[in-house]
Design an enzyme around this catalytic site. Structure first.
Site, PDB file in Angstrom:
ATOM      1  N   SER A 124       0.837  -1.204   0.000  1.00 48.76           N
ATOM      2  CA  SER A 124       0.000   0.000   0.000  1.00 48.76           C
ATOM      3  C   SER A 124       0.867   1.248   0.000  1.00 48.76           C
ATOM      4  O   SER A 124       1.971   1.256   0.569  1.00 48.76           O
ATOM      5  CB  SER A 124      -0.855  -0.023   1.268  1.00 48.76           C
ATOM      6  OG  SER A 124      -1.447   1.236   1.480  1.00 48.76           O
ATOM      7  N   TYR A 148      -2.330  -1.296  10.753  1.00 49.88           N
ATOM      8  CA  TYR A 148      -2.567  -1.858   9.408  1.00 49.88           C
ATOM      9  C   TYR A 148      -1.388  -1.530   8.484  1.00 49.88           C
ATOM     10  O   TYR A 148      -0.831  -2.410   7.830  1.00 49.88           O
ATOM     11  CB  TYR A 148      -3.864  -1.287   8.797  1.00 49.88           C
ATOM     12  CG  TYR A 148      -3.927  -1.480   7.307  1.00 49.88           C
ATOM     13  CD1 TYR A 148      -4.170  -2.728   6.755  1.00 49.88           C
ATOM     14  CD2 TYR A 148      -3.685  -0.406   6.432  1.00 49.88           C
ATOM     15  CE1 TYR A 148      -4.190  -2.915   5.380  1.00 49.88           C
ATOM     16  CE2 TYR A 148      -3.705  -0.584   5.057  1.00 49.88           C
ATOM     17  CZ  TYR A 148      -3.954  -1.837   4.532  1.00 49.88           C
ATOM     18  OH  TYR A 148      -3.957  -2.013   3.167  1.00 49.88           O
ATOM     19  N   LYS A 152       1.786  -3.905   6.464  1.00 50.81           N
ATOM     20  CA  LYS A 152       2.249  -3.867   5.069  1.00 50.81           C
ATOM     21  C   LYS A 152       3.761  -3.647   5.031  1.00 50.81           C
ATOM     22  O   LYS A 152       4.484  -4.299   4.276  1.00 50.81           O
ATOM     23  CB  LYS A 152       1.535  -2.750   4.294  1.00 50.81           C
ATOM     24  CG  LYS A 152       0.048  -2.987   4.108  1.00 50.81           C
ATOM     25  CD  LYS A 152      -0.204  -4.214   3.271  1.00 50.81           C
ATOM     26  CE  LYS A 152      -1.664  -4.604   3.200  1.00 50.81           C
ATOM     27  NZ  LYS A 152      -1.902  -5.935   2.639  1.00 50.81           N
TER      28      LYS A 152
HETATM   29  P1  NAD Z   1     -11.005  -7.272   0.722  1.00 55.88           P
HETATM   30  O1  NAD Z   1     -11.257  -7.288   2.178  1.00 55.88           O
HETATM   31  O2  NAD Z   1     -12.139  -7.019  -0.201  1.00 55.88           O
HETATM   32  O3  NAD Z   1     -10.314  -8.643   0.281  1.00 55.88           O
HETATM   33  C1  NAD Z   1      -9.465  -9.378   1.132  1.00 55.88           C
HETATM   34  C2  NAD Z   1      -9.919 -10.832   1.074  1.00 55.88           C
HETATM   35  O4  NAD Z   1      -9.054 -11.599   1.916  1.00 55.88           O
HETATM   36  C3  NAD Z   1     -11.343 -11.026   1.584  1.00 55.88           C
HETATM   37  O5  NAD Z   1     -12.070 -11.827   0.674  1.00 55.88           O
HETATM   38  C4  NAD Z   1     -11.154 -11.743   2.919  1.00 55.88           C
HETATM   39  O6  NAD Z   1     -12.238 -12.598   3.212  1.00 55.88           O
HETATM   40  C5  NAD Z   1      -9.847 -12.477   2.689  1.00 55.88           C
HETATM   41  N1  NAD Z   1      -9.084 -12.777   3.902  1.00 55.88           N
HETATM   42  C6  NAD Z   1      -8.743 -11.928   4.915  1.00 55.88           C
HETATM   43  N2  NAD Z   1      -8.012 -12.582   5.826  1.00 55.88           N
HETATM   44  C7  NAD Z   1      -7.884 -13.858   5.396  1.00 55.88           C
HETATM   45  C8  NAD Z   1      -7.233 -15.016   5.921  1.00 55.88           C
HETATM   46  N3  NAD Z   1      -6.591 -14.989   7.093  1.00 55.88           N
HETATM   47  N4  NAD Z   1      -7.299 -16.173   5.221  1.00 55.88           N
HETATM   48  C9  NAD Z   1      -7.963 -16.226   4.033  1.00 55.88           C
HETATM   49  N5  NAD Z   1      -8.604 -15.165   3.496  1.00 55.88           N
HETATM   50  C10 NAD Z   1      -8.553 -13.990   4.175  1.00 55.88           C
HETATM   51  O7  NAD Z   1      -9.830  -6.205   0.469  1.00 55.88           O
HETATM   52  P2  NAD Z   1      -9.282  -5.601  -0.904  1.00 55.88           P
HETATM   53  O8  NAD Z   1      -9.683  -4.177  -0.962  1.00 55.88           O
HETATM   54  O9  NAD Z   1      -9.596  -6.509  -2.029  1.00 55.88           O
HETATM   55  O10 NAD Z   1      -7.728  -5.623  -0.586  1.00 55.88           O
HETATM   56  C11 NAD Z   1      -6.902  -6.707  -0.983  1.00 55.88           C
HETATM   57  C12 NAD Z   1      -5.497  -6.487  -0.455  1.00 55.88           C
HETATM   58  O11 NAD Z   1      -5.017  -5.241  -0.951  1.00 55.88           O
HETATM   59  C13 NAD Z   1      -5.411  -6.409   1.060  1.00 55.88           C
HETATM   60  O12 NAD Z   1      -4.230  -7.035   1.479  1.00 55.88           O
HETATM   61  C14 NAD Z   1      -5.350  -4.925   1.317  1.00 55.88           C
HETATM   62  O13 NAD Z   1      -4.690  -4.634   2.525  1.00 55.88           O
HETATM   63  C15 NAD Z   1      -4.560  -4.433   0.135  1.00 55.88           C
HETATM   64  N6  NAD Z   1      -4.801  -3.004  -0.157  1.00 55.88           N
HETATM   65  C16 NAD Z   1      -6.073  -2.565  -0.347  1.00 55.88           C
HETATM   66  C17 NAD Z   1      -6.311  -1.202  -0.583  1.00 55.88           C
HETATM   67  C18 NAD Z   1      -7.704  -0.677  -0.746  1.00 55.88           C
HETATM   68  O14 NAD Z   1      -7.904   0.539  -0.641  1.00 55.88           O
HETATM   69  N7  NAD Z   1      -8.711  -1.508  -1.040  1.00 55.88           N
HETATM   70  C19 NAD Z   1      -5.227  -0.299  -0.653  1.00 55.88           C
HETATM   71  C20 NAD Z   1      -3.933  -0.800  -0.483  1.00 55.88           C
HETATM   72  C21 NAD Z   1      -3.736  -2.156  -0.240  1.00 55.88           C
HETATM   73  N1  UFG Z   2     -13.150  10.587   3.269  1.00 62.95           N
HETATM   74  C1  UFG Z   2     -14.171  11.436   3.601  1.00 62.95           C
HETATM   75  N2  UFG Z   2     -15.319  10.906   4.105  1.00 62.95           N
HETATM   76  C2  UFG Z   2     -15.491   9.563   4.281  1.00 62.95           C
HETATM   77  C3  UFG Z   2     -14.431   8.702   3.927  1.00 62.95           C
HETATM   78  C4  UFG Z   2     -13.267   9.262   3.434  1.00 62.95           C
HETATM   79  O1  UFG Z   2     -14.052  12.643   3.452  1.00 62.95           O
HETATM   80  O2  UFG Z   2     -16.550   9.147   4.767  1.00 62.95           O
HETATM   81  C5  UFG Z   2     -11.909  11.164   2.703  1.00 62.95           C
HETATM   82  C6  UFG Z   2     -10.688  10.869   3.542  1.00 62.95           C
HETATM   83  O3  UFG Z   2     -10.521  11.844   4.535  1.00 62.95           O
HETATM   84  C7  UFG Z   2      -9.593  10.896   2.490  1.00 62.95           C
HETATM   85  C8  UFG Z   2     -10.284  10.419   1.212  1.00 62.95           C
HETATM   86  O4  UFG Z   2     -11.679  10.583   1.454  1.00 62.95           O
HETATM   87  O5  UFG Z   2      -9.184  12.209   2.293  1.00 62.95           O
HETATM   88  C9  UFG Z   2     -10.003   8.975   0.898  1.00 62.95           C
HETATM   89  O6  UFG Z   2     -10.258   8.209   2.074  1.00 62.95           O
HETATM   90  P1  UFG Z   2     -10.316   6.619   2.046  1.00 62.95           P
HETATM   91  O7  UFG Z   2     -10.662   6.167   3.424  1.00 62.95           O
HETATM   92  O8  UFG Z   2     -11.174   6.153   0.934  1.00 62.95           O
HETATM   93  O9  UFG Z   2      -8.827   6.218   1.660  1.00 62.95           O
HETATM   94  P2  UFG Z   2      -7.439   6.558   2.389  1.00 62.95           P
HETATM   95  O10 UFG Z   2      -6.671   7.421   1.458  1.00 62.95           O
HETATM   96  O11 UFG Z   2      -7.633   7.038   3.755  1.00 62.95           O
HETATM   97  O12 UFG Z   2      -6.820   5.107   2.538  1.00 62.95           O
HETATM   98  C10 UFG Z   2      -6.730   4.203   1.442  1.00 62.95           C
HETATM   99  C11 UFG Z   2      -6.918   2.778   1.915  1.00 62.95           C
HETATM  100  C12 UFG Z   2      -5.806   2.360   2.830  1.00 62.95           C
HETATM  101  C13 UFG Z   2      -4.484   2.628   2.215  1.00 62.95           C
HETATM  102  C14 UFG Z   2      -4.384   4.055   1.740  1.00 62.95           C
HETATM  103  C15 UFG Z   2      -3.131   4.286   0.990  1.00 62.95           C
HETATM  104  O13 UFG Z   2      -8.152   2.645   2.607  1.00 62.95           O
HETATM  105  O14 UFG Z   2      -5.909   0.961   3.037  1.00 62.95           O
HETATM  106  O15 UFG Z   2      -5.477   4.357   0.876  1.00 62.95           O
HETATM  107  O16 UFG Z   2      -3.037   3.387  -0.055  1.00 62.95           O
HETATM  108  F1  UFG Z   2      -3.509   2.388   3.111  1.00 62.95           F
END
Ligand code: NAD
Ligand code: UFG
Length: 336
Positions: A124, A148, A152
């Site tokens: 991330s 969290y 990572k």
């Molecule tokens: P998500 O929660 O939709 O998907 C994660 C999946 O992993 C889910 O289906 C969950 O059931 C499964 N899971 C969790 N723990 C598990 C375990 N112990 N064993 C087996 N399955 C397990 O999340 P996502 O948005 O698809 O994110 C995927 C990956 O990308 C995550 O590692 C997340 O941290 C990373 N990531 C996501 C974002 C974001 O904004 N969505 C940003 C940066 C990194």
């Molecule tokens: N925000 C609002 N209102 C809400 C939710 C979010 O104003 O109800 C704003 C936040 O303050 C931020 C922007 O929208 O400025 C984006 O917020 P998100 O929560 O969607 O995303 P973040 O940038 O905080 O975090 C995301 C992922 C993290 C990851 C990070 C960097 O959720 O897992 O990007 O990759 F670590």
């Protein structure tokens, strides 16, 4: 070639399974459905017209993982499985360290046991912490303000040590920026349990009438309109980056980190306005106080992914909002 996708039923994992199947890979998914439902994988099969192999199993379950590796010749792993809610991680740090770090270590051990040393890991942009923008892969990482984000950073470090000890490993660390959007079929998309933490699913639920109002977290940042700036990336573009990364790990050894973002920063108000345009609805929102831990602005320098992976984001925020709205209207109560 067979790819094991951990967390393949999740938001990014499911879109990546679609791209892998379309590209001709055999796909094996392991998921414990903690934050997803099995129906998502049926929809992946509907979209692609191809089937994948599904295992309901926790990655911390060593025996379960060994059975999967024994039953399938896995060529590479894409590792999505993990918990991702920043606020929850501060309340429940041990859960996050246990699930994300212990789970990853078990996975890497089982991979080593079965001589599968090729992995793409979901990292991330959060690992960059308070660096100057745009973020570049050469910057120091690890100044992270929540458990969290630390999981990572630690997993990146663990994989670095694994490679130092054994140069046969091939590892891509993909540092995602802010994934939004959905597959254009509207069959899969982001469907978080409970009240969303992230901006886009929150907006979509306000627009569909499941939530009354969006609060914009802070209107007094030193940005063009006072709201935070992020680098939003269409989830299908992100999924395609995994195809490029899989190709890279299958064809060499080494460890590299890549920023996966558009390289463009949009404010919260930009996203609200783009969503209003895509949905044709006026969004009910108020400007509230800042959310603890939010950085004012960050976005990617994605040059390395462009040049070394041959990957470039294609979609802009209009398409991201249109596809989110399409998914939301086709699944008003989410995926059951
Ligand atoms: P998500 O929660 O939709 O998907 C994660 C999946 O992993 C889910 O289906 C969950 O059931 C499964 N899971 C969790 N723990 C598990 C375990 N112990 N064993 C087996 N399955 C397990 O999340 P996502 O948005 O698809 O994110 C995927 C990956 O990308 C995550 O590692 C997340 O941290 C990373 N990531 C996501 C974002 C974001 O904004 N969505 C940003 C940066 C990194
Ligand atoms: N925000 C609002 N209102 C809400 C939710 C979010 O104003 O109800 C704003 C936040 O303050 C931020 C922007 O929208 O400025 C984006 O917020 P998100 O929560 O969607 O995303 P973040 O940038 O905080 O975090 C995301 C992922 C993290 C990851 C990070 C960097 O959720 O897992 O990007 O990759 F670590």
């Amino acid at each position: 070639m067979t790819i094991l996708v951990t967390g393949g039923a999740g938001y990014i994992g499911s879109h990546t399974c679609v791209e892998l199947l379309n590209a001709g890979y055999d796909v094996v998914v392991v998921d414990n459905y903690y934050n997803s439902v099995p129906e998502v994988l049926n929809r992946v099969e509907t979209i692609t017209g191809k089937s994948l192999k599904k295992y309901e199993c926790d990655i911390r379950n060593r025996e379960g993982l060994e059975k999967i590796f024994a039953e399938n010749k896995i060529d590479a792993v894409i590792h999505f499985a993990g918990l991702k809610a920043v606020g929850e991680s501060s309340r429940l740090p041990l859960l996050y360290y246990e699930n994300n770090i212990s789970g990853s270590v078990v996975l890497f051990e089982v991979m080593e046991k079965f001589s599968c040393k090729k992995i793409v890991f979901s990292s991330s942009a959060t690992v960059y912490g308070n660096n100057p923008i745009p973020y570049q892969e050469t910057m120091t990482t690890g100044d992270v303000s929540n458990p969290y984000g630390r999981t990572k950073h630690f997993i990146e470090q663990i994989l670095g040590d694994v490679y130092t000890a054994d140069n046969e490993w091939s590892i891509s660390l993909l540092r995602y920026f802010n994934p939004i959007g959905a597959h254009e079929s509207g069959l899969i998309g982001e469907d978080p349990n409970g009240i969303p933490n992230n901006l886009m699913p929150y907006i979509a639920r306000v627009a569909i009438g499941r939530l009354p109002q969006l609060t914009v977290f802070g209107g007094d940042y030193d940005t063009k309109d006072g709201t935070c700036i992020r680098d939003y990336i269409h989830v299908v573009d992100l999924a395609k980056a995994h195809l490029c990364a899989v190709d890279k790990v299958l064809n060499g050894t080494g460890i590299e980190a890549y920023n996966i973002g558009n390289g463009v920063g949009y404010s919260v108000l930009d996203i609200i306005h783009a969503f209003e345009k895509a949905s044709g609805k006026k969004l009910n929102y108020v400007i509230g106080g800042r959310r603890a831990g939010d950085l004012p602005a960050f976005y990617a320098d994605a040059t390395k992914a462009n040049t070394e992976l041959g990957w470039k984001a294609e979609y802009g925020i209009d398409k991201m909002c249109e596809d989110t709205w399409n998914f939301q209207t086709k699944n008003p109560e989410g995926i059951k």
